[in-house]
Design a protein around this motif. Structure first.
Motif, short mmCIF file in Angstrom:
data_model
loop_
_atom_site.label_atom_id
_atom_site.label_comp_id
_atom_site.label_asym_id
_atom_site.label_seq_id
_atom_site.Cartn_x
_atom_site.Cartn_y
_atom_site.Cartn_z
N ARG A 125 64.94 46.60 -47.31
CA ARG A 125 65.45 46.64 -45.97
C ARG A 125 66.95 45.99 -46.00
O ARG A 125 67.51 45.48 -44.86
CB ARG A 125 64.77 45.68 -45.15
N CYS A 127 61.07 54.50 -40.02
CA CYS A 127 62.29 53.74 -40.68
C CYS A 127 61.96 53.75 -42.31
O CYS A 127 60.77 53.35 -42.44
CB CYS A 127 62.76 52.45 -40.08
N THR A 179 60.57 40.15 -39.59
CA THR A 179 61.22 41.17 -40.59
C THR A 179 62.26 41.86 -39.44
O THR A 179 63.59 42.55 -39.90
CB THR A 179 60.59 42.08 -41.30
N ASP A 180 61.75 42.30 -38.54
CA ASP A 180 62.39 43.14 -37.27
C ASP A 180 63.77 42.33 -36.81
O ASP A 180 64.48 43.09 -36.08
CB ASP A 180 61.58 43.59 -36.36
N THR A 224 61.92 36.20 -44.13
CA THR A 224 61.17 36.98 -43.39
C THR A 224 59.71 36.77 -43.75
O THR A 224 59.46 36.73 -44.78
CB THR A 224 61.62 38.43 -43.10
N ILE A 245 61.32 41.35 -30.25
CA ILE A 245 62.41 41.79 -30.54
C ILE A 245 63.80 42.10 -29.97
O ILE A 245 64.90 41.84 -30.33
CB ILE A 245 62.15 42.95 -32.02
N ASN A 271 56.35 47.82 -29.80
CA ASN A 271 55.26 47.86 -31.11
C ASN A 271 53.93 47.85 -30.28
O ASN A 271 52.86 48.03 -30.93
CB ASN A 271 55.47 47.20 -32.19
N ARG A 316 66.48 48.63 -36.39
CA ARG A 316 67.22 47.05 -36.15
C ARG A 316 68.60 47.12 -36.75
O ARG A 316 69.18 46.11 -36.47
CB ARG A 316 66.22 46.25 -36.92
#
Ligand code: EPU
Length: 432
Positions: A335, A117, A308-309, A300, A237, A23, A375
């Motif tokens: 998610r 995503c 969150t990832d 998260t 991540i 990212n 993820r």
């Protein structure tokens, strides 16, 4: 179609080296558009999202040269075409960084609404609000093209308060503000490590950005930027995923080339689950003993909260924990789609909106499953590696968007995973 075939049940042991941050890379490459000189960017991960951005740059007329396996030299001096085609743009979310960068350099950008995503609605209203504050006119044209033009030729600095803490909007307004006339202030900015990395890259090119990593970022516009050599930070991540893998498979992994400070929220939750986490200068050793993982509650949040990832990977750990855990998604509306796949593997989960209640099971059962996003796909690989049996995972193109050499790195840790290509089945016509 490519699939992973995983023979699970082997604890993972050994060392793994983390690659450059996805990212950060997917913002820093478009940021090169702002620089009319060659920039050399090191520690670039070899993942499909980066290849797509690089294709877009070349389509626009930039030269992109591979200096070595992890270094690109990008020269956007002679960019001519400022409208990347929809087929390229829709492949990834980060295409939206071309709007801020092109607007900053040319006072104009025409970029389709981005892909990425699917976690429910993912609007870009805060990006648009920021560009408009900097005096751009924005309209969404035919085919969902974001048409951005600057009435004065050069953007004008302004104060922007983001209504939601958004990584993308923070970085995009930063890109637009770098060459604007006057000062831009972003309030309620996101604070993720990749935001600091983008600011550091731009500052190395002569920008004047202060406060990245806090909730107020101040950008004094400059007339031009110069080339530089810059090395991207390690991927938080990817590192967290390998840490979680040690816990899921009951092994011991030294995750090397990371920044321990970036891992604090993840390390803390692993410790709460009864896992041993040892922090060294630029690596972390994660070891899980024979006892079952302990249940936890987790929510998260934007950085420095729990990312969150990493939510799906911890969803897998909670499925294996002793007792009932509560997992709350604080960033996205939707998610938890991967929970349907984990249920096929025997997980006991109920989802209500942004909350998943997870009753731990002794073990997963082998089943064929499908990755629904990046993820979630990594989480299914984790679950499969923790299963006594053989699992096939399809839709792995999502996983390869963000994990460099996933199969190679896992096999080096003692996993049994291989990638196979199977012919696509017949396409069924829809009835209507
Ligand atoms: N949001 C708005 N309006 C906006 C922008 C965002 O309402 O204009 C909302 C989103 O719908 C979401 C929340 O704000 O509910 C946060 O979204 P954010 O803008 O921070 O996410 P993003 O920039 O689209 C990046 C990463 C994601 C990561 C999030 C959160 C990139 C290319 N993507 O997305 O990464 O989940 O930040 O940290 O940097 C991944 O790597 O797997 C991934 C999905």
């Amino acid at each position: 179609m490519d699939k992973y075939v995983i023979n699970g049940g082997h604890p993972l042991f050994g060392e793994v080296t983390v690659s450059g941050a996805k990212n950060a890379a997917v913002a820093i490459l478009p940021a090169a558009v702002l620089v009319k000189a060659p920039v050399r960017i090191e520690n670039i991960p070899d993942i499909s999202d980066v290849r797509h951005i690089s294709d877009m740059l070349q389509y626009m007329g930039a030269s992109v040269r591979l200096v070595n396996k992890t270094t690109l030299e990008i020269d956007t001096t002679h960019i001519k075409n400022i409208q990347p085609p929809y087929d390229m743009v829709r492949k990834l979310r980060a295409s939206y960084y071309f709007i801020g960068a092109l607007l900053g350099r040319f006072g104009e950008a025409h970029v389709a609404m981005p892909g990425g995503c699917d976690f429910g609605t993912r609007p870009i209203d805060q990006h648009i609000k920021g560009f408009e504050a900097l005096s751009a006119d924005i309209s969404i044209g035919e085919g969902g093209i974001v048409d951005a033009t600057c009435k004065y030729g050069r953007l004008k600095g302004a104060s922007v308060y983001l209504d939601v803490v958004s990584v993308g909007a923070t970085m995009n307004v930063m890109l637009a503000g770098v060459l604007a006339e006057g000062v831009t202030v972003i309030d309620n900015a996101a604070r993720e490590p990749h935001i600091v990395d983008l600011a550091n890259f731009l500052n190395a090119c002569g920008a004047d950005i202060r406060g990245a990593g806090t909730e107020t970022i101040k950008i004094k516009g400059v007339d031009s930027l110069h080339g530089c050599t810059y090395s991207i930070i390690p991927d938080q991540i990817e590192a967290g995923t390998y840490m979680a893998l040690a816990a899921a498979t009951g092994g011991r992994i030294e995750v090397k080339n990371l920044i321990p400070k970036h891992m604090e929220s993840i390390s803390a939750k692993l410790v709460e689950m009864g896992v041993s986490v040892t922090e060294l200068d630029d690596s972390i050793i994660v070891e899980k003993g024979p006892a079952r993982l302990e249940k936890i509650n987790l929510k998260t949040m934007p950085y420095p909260g729990f990312p969150t990832d990493m939510q799906p990977q911890f969803g897998v750990l909670m499925c294996l924990a002793d007792g009932a855990s509560k997992l709350t998604e604080g960033v996205y509306d939707n998610r938890f789609k991967y929970m349907d796949e984990l249920r096929r593997m025997g997980a006991n989960v109920s989802v209500d909106g942004r909350i998943a209640l997870i009753e731990g099971v002794e073990a997963f059962k082998a089943a064929p499953v499908s990755a629904c996003d990046l993820r979630a796909g990594a989480a299914l690989v984790m679950a499969a590696l923790a299963t006594n049996g053989t699992c096939e995972i399809d839709n792995i193109k999502y996983i390869e968007r963000g994990y460099e050499n996933f199969v190679g790195k896992l096999n080096a840790l003692g996993a049994d995973i291989k990638k196979i290509t199977v012919p696509d089945g017949p396409v069924l016509e829809k009835a209507n």
